[in-house]
Design an enzyme around this catalytic site. Structure first.
Site, PDB file in Angstrom:
ATOM      1  N   ASP A  49      -8.429 -11.444   8.256  1.00  0.00           N
ATOM      2  CA  ASP A  49      -9.347 -10.560   8.989  1.00  0.00           C
ATOM      3  C   ASP A  49     -10.392 -11.381   9.754  1.00  0.00           C
ATOM      4  OD1 ASP A  49      -9.148  -7.863   9.315  1.00  0.00           O
ATOM      5  OD2 ASP A  49      -9.946  -7.342   7.339  1.00  0.00           O
ATOM      6  N   LYS A  71      -0.898  -0.565   8.607  1.00  0.00           N
ATOM      7  CA  LYS A  71      -0.693  -2.002   8.410  1.00  0.00           C
ATOM      8  C   LYS A  71       0.647  -2.247   7.697  1.00  0.00           C
ATOM      9  CE  LYS A  71      -5.576  -2.978   8.648  1.00  0.00           C
ATOM     10  NZ  LYS A  71      -6.868  -2.958   7.994  1.00  0.00           N
ATOM     11  N   GLN A  77      -9.745  -3.913   2.509  1.00  0.00           N
ATOM     12  CA  GLN A  77     -10.111  -2.864   3.471  1.00  0.00           C
ATOM     13  C   GLN A  77     -11.576  -2.440   3.289  1.00  0.00           C
ATOM     14  OE1 GLN A  77      -7.971  -1.572   5.958  1.00  0.00           O
ATOM     15  NE2 GLN A  77      -9.874  -0.664   6.641  1.00  0.00           N
TER      16      GLN A  77
END
Length: 283
Positions: free
Chosen positions: A120, A53, A97
């Protein structure tokens, strides 16, 4: 007619190149997209994702803020950090995450992220918008990547029978909603589905997201189907394979995604797209 092997690496690179130009234009208006990535603990797979990322941010020109916290970080400490990031104007997107360590309530953490920074697209507010067909905000990264793969391969979704195998909140359910928004006729299958093989055989577009290696075989698909493989499974010999038996199915399919190199690279590209969108929405 030879089968189209859908190249996720190339398509994701095209998207990143488009975003790079968009970010250059935004910079001229003094808008600098920023993404905060929070990693708790030392899950090796998560570390790889986070580093990928960061690389994508660097390439596109998105500022990335990284928070790597020890395994024993408390839920309260993590919530405090999210509160700080929610208020920080330099941060347009926040990504925590997953999975988190066992002592932290994942649901509570995801709810704490400001929906306007939820790149997300896990917050119930953003999921709810997609459910009512409002696709102007963030789209969940892997499902949105699947739609891009299909569209950029010049495959029409409208009126097609779309079968999704798997009903997870991360892929199965949201990709079904996105196919529906693109006027596909959608059927969702799962472990309790009767006559799974018969249903798969009717699919014009089949999305496999169940996490079972080579589960979909050639006798379960119809001639000329489009096969999208979301699975990433590691075989005993160390090789990666998907939920679709690629070698066995590719002769019969009109188009198929490989594993690796199909859906995988799209997830990060779509995350970057959400991040640029967040900067636009907040400015």
């Amino acid at each position: 007619m030879s089968t189209i092997i859908i190249d996720g690496k190339k398509i994701s690179q095209d998207i990143k190149d488009e975003l790079k130009k968009e970010v250059e234009e935004l910079n001229k208006k003094e808008i600098y997209p920023g993404l905060a990535v929070v990693l708790v603990g030392n899950n090796p797979a998560s570390k790889v994702y986070v580093s990928n990322k960061k690389k994508a941010c660097e390439y596109i020109g998105i500022r990335s803020f990284s928070y790597e916290l020890p395994e024993e970080t408390s839920e309260e400490e993590l919530l405090n950090l999210i509160d700080v990031l929610n208020k920080d104007e330099k941060v347009n997107g926040i990504l925590v995450q997953l999975p988190l360590p066992k002592h932290i309530n994942e649901k509570k953490i995801l709810l704490a992220i400001n929906p306007k920074k939820d790149v997300d697209c896990f917050h119930p507010y953003n999921v709810g918008l997609i459910t009512i067909g409002d696709l102007d905000g963030f789209l969940p990264c892997t499902p949105a990547g699947i739609i891009e793969l299909i569209k950029r391969t010049n495959i029409d979704i409208e009126g097609k029978k779309c079968v999704v195998v798997g009903r997870s909140n991360i892929v199965g359910k949201p990709v079904s909603l996105l196919l529906l928004s693109n006027n596909g006729t959608v059927e969702i299958c799962h472990s309790r589905t009767k006559n799974l093989s018969g249903i798969c055989k009717e699919a014009d577009i089949l999305v496999a997201a169940i996490g079972k290696p080579k589960f979909i075989t050639a006798d379960m698909i119809k001639e000329g189907a489009v096969l999208i493989d979301v699975g990433i499974n590691r075989l005993e010999n160390g090789k990666l394979c998907g939920d679709i038996d690629f070698e066995n199915c590719k002769e019969k399919a009109k188009a198929i995604t490989p594993v690796p190199g199909g859906v995988g690279p799209m997830t990060i590209a779509m995350l970057m797209k959400n991040c640029v969108k967040a900067a636009l929405m907040q400015n």
